[in-house]
Each structure stands twice: as C-alpha cells, then as structure tokens.
Motif scaffolding. Structure first.
Motif, short mmCIF file in Angstrom:
data_model
loop_
_atom_site.label_atom_id
_atom_site.label_comp_id
_atom_site.label_asym_id
_atom_site.label_seq_id
_atom_site.Cartn_x
_atom_site.Cartn_y
_atom_site.Cartn_z
N ARG A 1 0.86 -1.18 0.00
CA ARG A 1 0.00 0.00 0.00
C ARG A 1 0.90 1.23 0.00
NH1 ARG A 1 -5.00 1.79 1.07
NH2 ARG A 1 -6.54 0.18 1.46
N VAL A 2 1.10 1.81 -1.17
CA VAL A 2 2.08 2.89 -1.27
C VAL A 2 1.45 4.23 -0.85
CG1 VAL A 2 1.62 3.16 -3.74
CG2 VAL A 2 3.76 3.98 -2.83
N HIS A 3 2.24 5.02 -0.12
CA HIS A 3 1.77 6.32 0.37
C HIS A 3 2.41 7.44 -0.45
CE1 HIS A 3 0.14 4.99 4.46
NE2 HIS A 3 0.45 3.90 3.78
N ILE A 4 1.57 8.37 -0.88
CA ILE A 4 2.02 9.46 -1.75
C ILE A 4 1.70 10.80 -1.12
CG2 ILE A 4 1.65 10.54 -4.00
CD1 ILE A 4 0.79 7.67 -4.91
N LEU A 5 2.67 11.68 -1.13
CA LEU A 5 2.49 13.02 -0.56
C LEU A 5 2.56 14.04 -1.69
CD1 LEU A 5 2.35 14.82 2.01
CD2 LEU A 5 4.84 14.71 2.09
N ASP A 6 1.53 14.89 -1.80
CA ASP A 6 1.50 15.95 -2.82
C ASP A 6 1.54 17.29 -2.09
OD1 ASP A 6 0.95 17.74 -4.88
OD2 ASP A 6 -0.70 16.58 -5.74
N LEU A 7 2.69 17.96 -2.18
CA LEU A 7 2.89 19.22 -1.46
C LEU A 7 2.40 20.39 -2.31
CD1 LEU A 7 6.46 18.55 0.03
CD2 LEU A 7 4.25 18.37 1.20
N GLU B 1 -3.80 5.38 -10.89
CA GLU B 1 -3.09 4.35 -11.66
C GLU B 1 -2.47 3.28 -10.77
OE1 GLU B 1 -2.87 4.43 -15.17
OE2 GLU B 1 -4.33 6.06 -14.94
N ILE B 2 -2.44 3.51 -9.46
CA ILE B 2 -1.81 2.54 -8.56
C ILE B 2 -2.86 2.01 -7.59
CG2 ILE B 2 0.01 2.12 -6.86
CD1 ILE B 2 1.60 4.41 -7.99
N PRO B 3 -3.28 0.75 -7.78
CA PRO B 3 -4.32 0.21 -6.92
C PRO B 3 -3.92 0.30 -5.44
CG PRO B 3 -3.77 -1.33 -8.68
CD PRO B 3 -2.76 -0.23 -8.74
N LYS B 4 -4.84 0.68 -4.61
CA LYS B 4 -4.65 0.76 -3.15
C LYS B 4 -3.76 1.91 -2.67
CE LYS B 4 -3.33 -3.52 -2.39
NZ LYS B 4 -2.88 -4.69 -1.62
N ALA B 5 -3.12 2.64 -3.58
CA ALA B 5 -2.25 3.74 -3.14
C ALA B 5 -3.05 4.78 -2.37
CB ALA B 5 -1.59 4.40 -4.36
N ASP C 1 3.08 6.10 8.47
CA ASP C 1 4.06 5.44 7.64
C ASP C 1 4.82 6.53 6.90
OD1 ASP C 1 5.47 3.47 6.42
OD2 ASP C 1 3.75 2.55 5.41
N LYS C 2 5.93 6.17 6.30
CA LYS C 2 6.63 7.15 5.48
C LYS C 2 6.09 7.12 4.05
CE LYS C 2 10.92 8.13 7.72
NZ LYS C 2 12.27 8.57 7.36
N PHE C 3 6.48 8.10 3.26
CA PHE C 3 5.99 8.20 1.90
C PHE C 3 7.02 7.67 0.91
CE2 PHE C 3 3.71 11.35 4.37
CZ PHE C 3 2.40 11.17 3.95
N ARG C 4 6.59 6.78 0.05
CA ARG C 4 7.46 6.30 -1.04
C ARG C 4 7.62 7.36 -2.11
NH1 ARG C 4 10.22 1.87 0.20
NH2 ARG C 4 8.89 0.18 0.93
N ILE C 5 6.57 8.16 -2.25
CA ILE C 5 6.50 9.11 -3.36
C ILE C 5 6.14 10.50 -2.83
CG2 ILE C 5 5.27 9.69 -5.49
CD1 ILE C 5 4.71 6.62 -5.81
#
Ligand SMILES: C[S@@+](CC[C@H](N)C(=O)[O-])C[C@H]1O[C@@H](n2cnc3c(N)ncnc32)[C@H](O)[C@@H]1O
Length: 295
Positions: free
Chosen positions: A121-127, A141-145, A194-198
């Motif tokens: 489950r990838v975590h994404i941060l948009d600043l 585009e990324i399931p469960k992200a 959690d930390k962010f992969r992206i």
C-alpha cells in the motif's frame, strides 16, 4: 429561420471579436464555449450549426464571450481542465493544471512499475496539491495507493476534494490544510503513520518581479499558487526540507521548478545527502523543469 440566431452566426461573430482582442486560439475558444452552452460535441457544433439557441443559452453565451474577451482563461469559464487521463474541476482558487506537469505523473508511474513492491500500500504526498491533479492522477493508476494532499488554501482543498470524489478516489485520499513552510514535517506522519514512497510537488516558484509572467495568468490565477518569496526559491527549499524528513527508502521525490532554477535546486537536493541519484528532466519545450531525487 432568423440566421442571426444560429450557432454558425454566434460562432463566427465571437471568433471575429476574439481575434480583434488578440486571442490566438479564437475559433477553438469560440467552439469550446459553444459546446458547453449548446450541450453539443465538437462534430455536432459543425453539422448542426443551423440550430438556434434558447434565450437561456443565449444569455449564457453572451456571458461566456464577455468573460473570454476580458482574457479570462477558458478553463475557469468552463470550470474544467484535462490533465493526464482525467477531467479536473477547477475554479479561480486553484492553478489551472499545466500540460508539462503531467510528466511528473508519468515519471512517478515509471519508477513505481520498476520497483518490486507492487503488493504494498504505497503512500504518496502531494505538497501544494491545488486541484489535486498530480496526486489524484498517480493514485488512480496505482491500486490501493493512498494520497495525502497538503495545501495552505482551504478553498483549493475543497476543489481537490471535489476531484477526488468525481474520480471515485475519496476513500484513498486525505487532504491537510497547513502551511508546509511552518508545519513541523513530522506532522505529516501523524496523518499516516508510515513514510511516503513518493513525494511530488509543483510549488510556487515565480519571483514577484518576474517580467515574463503572462498578464492573464497574473490577473486570474491565484497569486498564492504562483509566487514564492523574493528569489522564487523560497517554497522549493522549505518544502524539500519537509519532504526529506518523510521520504521512505527506496523512494522518489519530484519537484517541478521554474526556468533556470534547476542547477540551484539540484544542489539543494544534493545538500540533503539522502538521495543516491539526482536527475534533472526537461519538459517538452526543452526547459529543465523537474528535479528528481531517488532514496
Ligand atoms: C503551483 S500551485 C500547484 C497546484 C497543483 N499541484 C498543480 O500542479 O496544478 C502551488 C500550490 O501551493 C499552495 N501553497 C502556496 N503556499 C503554500 C504554503 N506555504 N503551504 C502549503 N501550500 C501552499 C497554493 O495554494 C497552490 O495550490
């Protein structure tokens, strides 16, 4: 039939007026506005151009034409803008998504596909998420992200939420109203433990005295979205300091930057010492537009 009432007539009249006002895409703009007013697609605008407008449609049309003559961007008039694969709702509280910014989405997705954690489950941060166009395009585009979008503007976040809902992504998105300059970066971690992969960001990067900024941009788009401090680097540098505190490893961090800013921003990336590789990517006009760090 009163020829003065037909779509054909309105279109050619508006095209002429737009041309006289110096609007380069005069005909296209007239057609885009007419599609919305008449509820027709691009082909019907031509094949059914002897149709007439109702009184309501005609007053909407006059309003649209006046606004365009006043240089208001077409996307604000129509309240929508295509970005990557979706149509985003926009209003004057958010920057109109730019086509070059789509490259951030593509770059992130390429990187993600090259990694082996497809079941995570990838975590994404948009600043500075604004309309949400970058982050929402990525998670679509990324399931469960999961997306965390941060913006200081409450009104911008309302727009981002509408877009999340329209795209069916509300359950995988959270939006945080905060100034990224002031907030302790660890505060972002409390949202998701959690930390962010992206980490993606298209921060305000224009210096207030920049003479190259288009008049219509200055007049209609939110200055909060455009202008950084006196040098143009203020938001980029502060936000990168926050980003490095929450970046996972392996991870990717992409910032969009202004023309001529990439060498200095690359140095700032280097100074953080957490990236094993740093890249500069050009946009389609050949301008060094993105700085990318890999942890
Ligand atoms: C250039 S716009 C980018 C919007 C969107 N990400 C895009 O690419 O279309 C920058 C965004 O940063 C936000 N912003 C400006 N200063 C901020 C701050 N100090 N903290 C958080 N967000 C800020 C603005 O409200 C704006 O939505």
């Amino acid at each position: 039939v009163n020829l003065k009432n037909t779509i054909k007539f309105y279109l050619s009249e508006a095209t002429l007026r737009f041309q006289k006002a110096g609007i380069e895409s005069a005909r296209i703009d007239a057609e885009l506005l007419m599609r919305d007013v008449a509820g027709l697609d691009g082909i019907s605008i031509i094949t059914k151009n002897d149709m007439t407008l109702s009184a309501d449609q005609e007053s909407k049309w006059q309003n649209f034409v006046m606004r365009r003559l006043n240089q208001e961007p077409i996307s604000y008039i129509l309240q929508k803008k295509e970005f990557y694969k979706h149509t985003f709702f926009v209003n004057p509280s958010v920057l109109i998504p730019r086509p070059e910014t789509e490259l951030i989405v593509e770059k992130v997705l390429d990187w993600w596909k090259s990694q082996q954690f497809t079941s995570e489950r990838v975590h994404i941060l948009d600043l500075g998420c604004g309309s949400g166009c970058i982050g929402l395009s990525v998670i679509s585009e990324i399931p469960k992200a999961l997306l965390v979008g941060v913006d200081v503007s409450q009104k911008a976040l309302e727009v981002a939420r509408v877009n999340a809902e329209n795209l069916g992504l509300l359950n995988r998105s959270s939006f945080v109203e905060a100034s990224i300059d002031e907030v302790d970066a660890k505060g972002f971690l409390k949202v998701h433990d959690d930390k962010f992969r992206i980490v993606v960001s298209n921060p305000p990067y224009i210096a207030p005295d920049d003479p190259t900024v288009d008049e219509a941009v200055k007049k209609f788009e939110p200055s909060l979205a455009l202008f950084a401090g006196p040098t143009g680097f203020e938001r980029i540098e502060a936000w990168l300091s926050s980003a490095v505190q929450v970046l996972h490893r392996p991870g990717i961090c992409i910032f969009e930057v202004g023309i001529h800013q990439s060498p200095r921003v690359k140095e700032v990336f280097q100074s953080h010492k957490i990236f094993h590789k740093i890249e500069v990517l050009k946009d389609l006009s050949g301008i060094e537009r993105f700085v990318i760090g890999y942890t």
